[in-house]
Design a protein around this motif. Sequence first.
Motif, PDB file in Angstrom:
ATOM      1  N   HIS A 216       2.247   8.387  -8.130  1.00 17.28           N
ATOM      2  CA  HIS A 216       1.985   9.565  -8.952  1.00 17.28           C
ATOM      3  C   HIS A 216       2.360   9.287 -10.401  1.00 17.28           C
ATOM      4  O   HIS A 216       3.458   8.802 -10.683  1.00 17.28           O
ATOM      5  CB  HIS A 216       2.741  10.784  -8.398  1.00 17.28           C
ATOM      6  CG  HIS A 216       2.082  11.348  -7.189  1.00 17.28           C
ATOM      7  ND1 HIS A 216       2.112  10.709  -5.967  1.00 17.28           N
ATOM      8  CD2 HIS A 216       1.330  12.466  -7.012  1.00 17.28           C
ATOM      9  CE1 HIS A 216       1.436  11.420  -5.089  1.00 17.28           C
ATOM     10  NE2 HIS A 216       0.933  12.498  -5.700  1.00 17.28           N
TER      11      HIS A 216
ATOM     12  N   GLY B  48       0.751  -1.243   0.000  1.00 16.35           N
ATOM     13  CA  GLY B  48       0.000   0.000   0.000  1.00 16.35           C
ATOM     14  C   GLY B  48       0.792   1.311   0.000  1.00 16.35           C
ATOM     15  O   GLY B  48       0.964   1.921   1.048  1.00 16.35           O
ATOM     16  N   ARG B  49       1.270   1.713  -1.149  1.00 18.18           N
ATOM     17  CA  ARG B  49       1.896   3.016  -1.226  1.00 18.18           C
ATOM     18  C   ARG B  49       1.201   3.791  -2.328  1.00 18.18           C
ATOM     19  O   ARG B  49       0.586   3.225  -3.207  1.00 18.18           O
ATOM     20  CB  ARG B  49       3.381   2.893  -1.514  1.00 18.18           C
ATOM     21  CG  ARG B  49       3.691   1.860  -2.596  1.00 18.18           C
ATOM     22  CD  ARG B  49       5.085   1.964  -3.046  1.00 18.18           C
ATOM     23  NE  ARG B  49       5.319   3.287  -3.608  1.00 18.18           N
ATOM     24  CZ  ARG B  49       6.475   3.676  -4.104  1.00 18.18           C
ATOM     25  NH1 ARG B  49       7.489   2.869  -4.094  1.00 18.18           N
ATOM     26  NH2 ARG B  49       6.626   4.885  -4.616  1.00 18.18           N
ATOM     27  N   SER B  50       1.324   5.086  -2.265  1.00 15.60           N
ATOM     28  CA  SER B  50       0.637   5.881  -3.283  1.00 15.60           C
ATOM     29  C   SER B  50       1.514   5.985  -4.528  1.00 15.60           C
ATOM     30  O   SER B  50       2.706   5.680  -4.496  1.00 15.60           O
ATOM     31  CB  SER B  50       0.294   7.258  -2.748  1.00 15.60           C
ATOM     32  OG  SER B  50       1.408   8.105  -2.870  1.00 15.60           O
TER      33      SER B  50
ATOM     34  N   HIS C  84      -8.630   8.273  -7.182  1.00 15.70           N
ATOM     35  CA  HIS C  84      -7.967   8.813  -5.998  1.00 15.70           C
ATOM     36  C   HIS C  84      -8.144   7.938  -4.777  1.00 15.70           C
ATOM     37  O   HIS C  84      -7.293   7.885  -3.902  1.00 15.70           O
ATOM     38  CB  HIS C  84      -8.494  10.225  -5.684  1.00 15.70           C
ATOM     39  CG  HIS C  84      -8.088  11.233  -6.697  1.00 15.70           C
ATOM     40  ND1 HIS C  84      -8.334  12.565  -6.559  1.00 15.70           N
ATOM     41  CD2 HIS C  84      -7.452  11.088  -7.880  1.00 15.70           C
ATOM     42  CE1 HIS C  84      -7.867  13.209  -7.613  1.00 15.70           C
ATOM     43  NE2 HIS C  84      -7.337  12.332  -8.425  1.00 15.70           N
ATOM     44  N   ARG C  85      -9.284   7.228  -4.718  1.00 18.23           N
ATOM     45  CA  ARG C  85      -9.552   6.407  -3.525  1.00 18.23           C
ATOM     46  C   ARG C  85      -8.495   5.332  -3.366  1.00 18.23           C
ATOM     47  O   ARG C  85      -8.323   4.773  -2.295  1.00 18.23           O
ATOM     48  CB  ARG C  85     -10.953   5.792  -3.625  1.00 18.23           C
ATOM     49  CG  ARG C  85     -11.031   4.573  -4.532  1.00 18.23           C
ATOM     50  CD  ARG C  85     -12.434   4.257  -4.996  1.00 18.23           C
ATOM     51  NE  ARG C  85     -12.380   3.722  -6.344  1.00 18.23           N
ATOM     52  CZ  ARG C  85     -12.417   2.411  -6.626  1.00 18.23           C
ATOM     53  NH1 ARG C  85     -12.575   1.533  -5.667  1.00 18.23           N
ATOM     54  NH2 ARG C  85     -12.335   1.998  -7.865  1.00 18.23           N
TER      55      ARG C  85
ATOM     56  N   GLY D 264      -5.300   5.853  -3.912  1.00 21.35           N
ATOM     57  CA  GLY D 264      -4.018   6.485  -3.651  1.00 21.35           C
ATOM     58  C   GLY D 264      -3.192   6.689  -4.906  1.00 21.35           C
ATOM     59  O   GLY D 264      -1.966   6.789  -4.853  1.00 21.35           O
ATOM     60  N   ILE D 265      -3.852   6.753  -6.055  1.00 23.29           N
ATOM     61  CA  ILE D 265      -3.141   6.950  -7.319  1.00 23.29           C
ATOM     62  C   ILE D 265      -3.564   8.298  -7.910  1.00 23.29           C
ATOM     63  O   ILE D 265      -4.751   8.588  -7.989  1.00 23.29           O
ATOM     64  CB  ILE D 265      -3.450   5.801  -8.301  1.00 23.29           C
ATOM     65  CG1 ILE D 265      -3.061   4.463  -7.667  1.00 23.29           C
ATOM     66  CG2 ILE D 265      -2.701   6.006  -9.616  1.00 23.29           C
ATOM     67  CD1 ILE D 265      -3.502   3.241  -8.440  1.00 23.29           C
ATOM     68  N   PHE D 266      -2.590   9.108  -8.276  1.00 26.04           N
ATOM     69  CA  PHE D 266      -2.874  10.468  -8.729  1.00 26.04           C
ATOM     70  C   PHE D 266      -2.128  10.774 -10.021  1.00 26.04           C
ATOM     71  O   PHE D 266      -1.048  10.253 -10.253  1.00 26.04           O
ATOM     72  CB  PHE D 266      -2.429  11.489  -7.669  1.00 26.04           C
ATOM     73  CG  PHE D 266      -2.984  11.207  -6.304  1.00 26.04           C
ATOM     74  CD1 PHE D 266      -4.218  11.704  -5.920  1.00 26.04           C
ATOM     75  CD2 PHE D 266      -2.270  10.423  -5.405  1.00 26.04           C
ATOM     76  CE1 PHE D 266      -4.746  11.432  -4.671  1.00 26.04           C
ATOM     77  CE2 PHE D 266      -2.790  10.146  -4.153  1.00 26.04           C
ATOM     78  CZ  PHE D 266      -4.026  10.647  -3.778  1.00 26.04           C
TER      79      PHE D 266
END
Lengths: 267, 496
Positions: free
Chosen positions: A132, A128-130, A159-160, A162-164
Amino acid sequence: MPVWTLYGLRRGVATNPWPDGGQVTQRGVQGMPRFHSEQCKEGCRVCADVCLPGAIRIIENGRGERLTLDYGKCVACQMCTEFCPEDAMEKSGDWAFAVSKRADLIWDEALTSLPAQELTQKIHTAFGRSLHVRHVDAGSCNGCESELQALNNPYYNLHRLGIFFTPSPRFADLLLVMGTVTYAMKEALLETYNAMPEPRWVMAMGTCAVSGGAVGGGYACGRGVEEFLPVDIYVPGCPPNPTAMIQALLLLLNRTPQRVQGGHFAD
Amino acid sequence: MNGALEQRLSPDELPEVCRALMAGGARLQMAYAWFPEPDTPEVIYLGDWKRLEPFPMLRCRLLDGRRELPSLAAITPLLGWYEREIQDLCGIQFSGHPEPSPLVLHEGARPEMPPLDPRYQPEEMMPYSPQPWHLPAVEGDDVQQLPFGPVRADVLESAQILFYYVGEGILHCHPRLFFKHRGLEKQFEGLSPLLGVVLAERISGVDSFAHALAFCQAVEAAASSKIPERASYLRVILAELERLYNHLHYLGHLCHTTTLKVGEAQGKLLEEQCKQINGEFTGSRFLRGLLVPGGMRRDLSLNGLEERLRRLEPQIIDYMFELETTNSHLDRLLTTGLLPRQVAFDQGASGPIKRASGIQRDLRWSHPYAAYGSFNVDVPVRQEGDAHARSQIRMDEIRASIKLIYSALENLPRGRVSTEVHAFPGSEGLGWCESTRGSIYHCVHFDEVGHLARVKVKSPSFSNWRVFPFTVHDSNMMDYAINEASFGLTMAGCDR
């Protein structure tokens, strides 16, 4: 004058919770054809003749003619499924085709008997890491962009997870490339990659980016990102639907298993 | 060519005949060149005239090694880009052209011979070393340059826009396009019509159906064949489904640029629901893999489609009403990106853009194809020519599309959905279609073995990108994104 906040609240939650529960709702969407080699008749080349990108080829290997199938070139046009006289090519809803090794997209006879369970055992637990993402359009038909833009709509709500998306490559972990890479976009693509900090990943999204697909080659087009950059995840599909894109992003993060091995799809 | 009214001319007659056509009320649509024989290129000009009248077509062969024609850009400015394209891809010069610099091929691209010459069969990508591009000279105190792109913020297609600006004001905007030029017209060479459809679907992803439709109709025109009635009704339904999701996308996207967040979310959610309907009823969210010259690849069961749309319709109507009563949104759209009628006409504006500037034309109405002749097609028109008018046209077309789908579903005939189509060697055909973004024309030429020799694709985004900068000059930075969104342009279709 409308009060948009209330308007939004009245609409309720539109987001589909997949993959954390909920149905994968790409109902009816056709994916890559399934190949039943036992039904395939020797000497017949109907499917290869109607395959524009050359994903299906008949090769001579000394012991007769043999069919090769490369899902990395498949644009899911369904021609083979409609023209095969033996029903060896079957329509399917298999679209979660993201893989980390290009070779896994090439159909391999030896894997026919591999039970699906063996693949699903390879589930890695999430760490679980975000993430970009910097997207680069290197010469697509805009179908892939349309589906990538859809990831920000309330139904997929990327976004839910954690991906942007990020406007600057300097903040990006992942370079998400679409299109065959045209002669005029090559330079801009490499510059974007070079502006990214390490560690960095590259994802080839869509059949064009994986192999050139139906339009690769010729005087203006390359045959995929691989010619110019190291690729970490390959996602064939024409275009991959938004759920397939989410699956690919989660695969990169080890939060979902790879579904395809040796060209075989595990349900 | 089947589908057009031809006139064969010598190079010297061209300007005069073109002037006469224009004086008679016709408007040219496009020009292209091809090579019927390796050393004898032919340049073809296509126009349109009155409703239900055939499309006028001027054909001019270049004999004896001649590679130059008089430019018609001064007579009808919209031809300017087509002439530059022909210059880049076919190696024909146009004398007296007001801006003869390269357009489709970037400065520094060096193919061994003009790419569309049939003798050119490159093994790999042509050599290219980027060179400075031709720019207009802009002088004055405090004028600054801002290059933006080709990799732009957000998930957008690649293009570069160069602004000359003073403070907030934009003096001049110079788009540099064709980063995505894939040489698609060349790739049609040698294909069978069946595989040509697969390629046509990939010209512009969000116009997949419209391009495939224009292509199929061109092949059918070449073969002089008529498709079964059920197929022609199905084509209407699917073409309108494509319009629906596209227009909803642009309403949502317009909200994005006016920072109306909930409005954006709702517009894009409605778009998603339409794409899901496409996927469910046809197997493809982009309506691909359905068309074939001669009809449809397979019959579709559309039971339940009407019910789904009836459930969605009130949400769409409600959403559009809310947008039209939101002052903060309207404030940003009204008077933004003004396109006067005359500019729209002269520079070749197409589709909703031209209809928002007072030109009431729509191929579904003026030259009905598929089953459109059996329906009343509303052609909404607005005179204002601003971003708001363009958004209102989209709203009107959404309402009209839904009505059309209902009515086509109600009258959907039974029966076969395809017929055998055999295009004779050397035959030619013109196909057209009114896509979401405007008019699409495909011209197909067959070779002596019945394969495609040349396919010309006229895409609406090519036309509208040519027009767009005229609405940016003398505007301001804050309005730029809104204006661009209101045009609903794609790069893929323009660049091909």
